[in-house]
Design an enzyme around this catalytic site. Structure first.
Site, mmCIF file in Angstrom:
data_model
loop_
_atom_site.group_PDB
_atom_site.id
_atom_site.type_symbol
_atom_site.label_atom_id
_atom_site.label_comp_id
_atom_site.label_asym_id
_atom_site.label_seq_id
_atom_site.Cartn_x
_atom_site.Cartn_y
_atom_site.Cartn_z
ATOM 1 N N TYR A 72 0.829 -1.202 0.000
ATOM 2 C CA TYR A 72 0.000 0.000 0.000
ATOM 3 C C TYR A 72 0.866 1.256 0.000
ATOM 4 O O TYR A 72 2.005 1.242 0.484
ATOM 5 C CB TYR A 72 -0.923 0.013 1.220
ATOM 6 C CG TYR A 72 -2.065 -0.973 1.128
ATOM 7 C CD1 TYR A 72 -3.242 -0.648 0.468
ATOM 8 C CD2 TYR A 72 -1.953 -2.242 1.691
ATOM 9 C CE1 TYR A 72 -4.294 -1.550 0.384
ATOM 10 C CE2 TYR A 72 -2.990 -3.156 1.608
ATOM 11 C CZ TYR A 72 -4.158 -2.805 0.955
ATOM 12 O OH TYR A 72 -5.191 -3.711 0.858
ATOM 13 N N GLU A 73 0.303 2.329 -0.527
ATOM 14 C CA GLU A 73 1.039 3.591 -0.651
ATOM 15 C C GLU A 73 1.439 4.175 0.706
ATOM 16 O O GLU A 73 2.330 5.024 0.779
ATOM 17 C CB GLU A 73 0.207 4.604 -1.436
ATOM 18 C CG GLU A 73 0.987 5.810 -1.906
ATOM 19 C CD GLU A 73 0.175 6.716 -2.818
ATOM 20 O OE1 GLU A 73 0.628 7.847 -3.063
ATOM 21 O OE2 GLU A 73 -0.921 6.302 -3.274
ATOM 22 N N SER A 74 0.819 3.735 1.759
ATOM 23 C CA SER A 74 1.186 4.201 3.097
ATOM 24 C C SER A 74 2.450 3.533 3.612
ATOM 25 O O SER A 74 2.929 3.842 4.704
ATOM 26 C CB SER A 74 0.036 3.941 4.073
ATOM 27 O OG SER A 74 -0.379 2.587 4.019
ATOM 28 N N GLY A 98 1.040 9.009 -5.853
ATOM 29 C CA GLY A 98 2.217 8.244 -6.274
ATOM 30 C C GLY A 98 2.076 7.644 -7.652
ATOM 31 O O GLY A 98 2.860 6.767 -8.039
#
Length: 258
Positions: free
Chosen positions: A55-57, A135
């Protein structure tokens, strides 16, 4: 033969099931929240049991007890294989070429797989202002391939000329002297069917339609002269088992199914 699903299949269910099947044989997926999460979780239960979600986190190898509502949802961290800093995620995982499939959404896409998530209309006086890149540029440039899931297939979304190019595909990047690692968009799953391209130098073409949809309908809903494959397949409708898994195991709380 698996039993076919009942006719009351929602758009979210259809797109999630079809996208999940495309993940067969893939190992690492950079997934966003929403339909990509549904597709990836369903693939884990069906065609890709060893799939790893990033995930982008910064969460890698997430094993959430229930679906996250945002990429920063604490449920993602519990049981995850790792939680990385942004420099490590983008500099090592993405730029290191470790992502098989990146999922991206878009308001507009063109025939080469360039994406617009910035504005609809003129930049100075837009009709709609959108979230922007996030992103997306890194995901496009560094994933081995990119899947796009779009709920609506019409000429304003599938357009000959983007209102703004937020996320350039490899062809556009190469024209600017930049050599990306990946092939760019290779699959676009829509309410009408599936568009595909092989990589640099190839444009999207129609390779499959949903039952009851014709190639002429898809071409009429596309804002460029869409190339149609010599043999267009008909997508198998969601099976009863795929729907059961999606509704009862993946998203019983109807976080994203609608």
């Amino acid at each position: 033969m698996p039993s076919t699903a009942p006719l009351d299949v929602t758009s979210s269910e259809l797109l999630s099931v079809v996208a999940s099947r495309e993940l067969a044989g893939r190992r690492t997926v950079f997934a966003g929240i929403g339909l990509p999460t549904l597709a990836t979780e369903l693939a884990h239960l069906t065609v890709a049991p060893d799939i790893e979600v990033v995930y982008e986190s910064g969460v890698c190898g997430a094993h959430p007890s229930h679906l996250p509502e945002t990429i920063a949802d604490a449920v993602l961290i519990s049981g995850a294989e790792a939680v990385l800093s942004m420099p490590a995620l983008f500099g090592c995982v993405l730029q290191g070429g470790h992502i098989d499939v990146g999922f991206l959404g878009a308001a507009q896409i063109d025939r080469w797989g360039n994406l617009n998530t910035s504005v609809i209309g003129d930049w100075e006086r837009p009709e709609v202002r959108l979230p922007g890149s996030g992103g997306g540029v890194e995901v496009m440039a560094n994933s081995r391939e990119v899947f796009v899931v779009m709920r609506r297939h019409h000429p304003r979304s599938f357009t000959g000329v983007l209102d703004f190019c937020t996320t350039p595909g490899p062809d556009r990047a190469l024209a600017e002297g930049i050599r990306p690692l990946g092939a760019g968009v290779t699959r676009v799953i829509t309410e009408l069917g599936i568009l595909a391209r092989e990589g640099t130098g190839h444009e999207l073409r129609l390779v499959a339609v949903h039952p009851g949809v014709t190639a002429d309908q898809v071409r009429a809903a596309t804002g460029w002269d869409l190339v149609v494959a010599d043999s267009v397949e008909t997508v198998e409708p969601p099976t009863a088992e795929e729907l059961r898994l999606l509704r009862e195991d993946v998203d019983p709380g109807r976080v994203y199914l609608r």
